[in-house]
Design an enzyme around this catalytic site. Structure first.
Site, PDB file in Angstrom:
ATOM      1  CG  ASN A 155      -1.565   1.303   1.515  1.00  0.00           C
ATOM      2  OD1 ASN A 155      -2.532   1.692   0.875  1.00  0.00           O
ATOM      3  ND2 ASN A 155      -1.007   2.029   2.491  1.00  0.00           N
ATOM      4  CE1 TYR A 209      -0.407   8.301  -6.773  1.00  0.00           C
ATOM      5  CE2 TYR A 209      -1.891   8.403  -8.657  1.00  0.00           C
ATOM      6  CZ  TYR A 209      -1.673   8.142  -7.318  1.00  0.00           C
ATOM      7  OH  TYR A 209      -2.705   7.720  -6.529  1.00  0.00           O
ATOM      8  CB  THR A 212      -5.613   9.591   3.030  1.00  0.00           C
ATOM      9  OG1 THR A 212      -5.013   9.935   1.763  1.00  0.00           O
ATOM     10  CG2 THR A 212      -6.530   8.389   2.851  1.00  0.00           C
TER      11      THR A 212
END
Length: 281
Positions: A102, A171, A206
């Protein structure tokens, strides 16, 4: 009884955000947790990254639900450090049944050191996943059992990105790249009863996204960030970490015992969107 009683989960990026949520939810289902995090800043990342205090809080929250947890400070970019963390987990708990790869960063704003932003993104988001899997697979093959769950992104199934900065490019490329890793390993490891899947969230609430620096960037680039291409069709801007954690529990447990090679999308319709969302009358 929990769905994961007697199981042990190795979770990277566990100090906060999705990783912390995964640690808590899996512990609630009976799993013991090996929680790995770098706990330091990567200079090309624009927002404050997790600290040792954050990892300590994950420990507290897991223990609050009566879970057992081993915290480890390590960098997924360091293959030897990941192996040492994995081995420490086996020494502590006797086995590892579940791997949740993760750990992630989002170096998508700062131009800064262009090559370094690309390198940090690929090293963390792609090589870090491979390092984690490579540490786990020989042990899982020997035990003829295991579930590996990789955090990808809705950006891992589309070409959407906020810009073409080196960090953003890294990314998107890495989030696509881990799908290739998943499919390769799923096909090769099925005969050992090892399942490998990716999860593809839309934006999640988050610190990676919900931070002052990213908010300022969005306000300065509303023509991009507010485009219909970036909106969820369902009426939610950000989903919660537990929404992803519940999918992790499914893939880690016997509920998903025959699910492998799968790109599980938890995205409020983002990838499937056809027309922009309109508010109800």
């Amino acid at each position: 009884m929990g769905k994961l009683d007697g199981k042990v989960a190795f979770i990277t990026g566990a100090a906060r955000g999705q990783g912390r949520s995964h640690a808590i939810r899996l512990a609630e289902e009976g799993a013991s947790i090996v929680a790995l995090d770098i706990c330091e800043q990567i200079p090309t990342v624009f927002y404050p990254m997790a600290t040792k205090s954050d990892l300590d809080e994950t420990v507290r929250l897991v223990e609050e639900v009566d879970g057992r947890i081993l915290p480890v400070v390590a960098d997924v970019r360091d293959r030897a450090a990941v192996q040492a963390a994995y081995d420490a987990g086996v020494a502590e708990f006797g086995q590892i049944d579940i791997v949740v790869a993760n750990a992630g960063i989002m170096p998508v704003i700062n131009e800064g050191e262009r090559l370094q932003a690309w390198t940090d993104g690929i090293d963390t988001l792609l090589t870090g996943v491979w390092n984690t899997m490579d540490a786990a697979v020989p042990d899982m093959k020997a035990r003829q059992s295991g579930s590996i769950i990789i955090t990808s992104s809705s950006a891992g199934l589309t070409g959407i990105g906020l810009n073409t900065s080196p960090g953003q490019a890294a990314y998107v490329a890495a989030k696509h790249g881990v799908v290739g890793l998943m499919r390769l390993y799923a096909s090769q490891l099925a005969k050992y009863n090892i399942r490998v899947n990716t999860i593809h969230p839309t934006g999640v609430n988050t610190p990676m996204v919900a931070n002052e620096q990213y908010g300022a960037f969005v306000m300065a680039n509303l023509e991009v960030a507010a485009s219909p291409l970036y909106q969820n069709p369902m009426p939610v801007d950000l989903i919660e970490p537990v929404d992803i954690s519940n999918a992790v529990v499914y893939l880690a447990s016997d509920d998903g015992r025959y699910v492998t090679g799968h790109t599980m999308v938890v995205d409020a319709g983002y990838i499937n969107r056809g027309v922009p969302r309109t508010p109800p009358a």
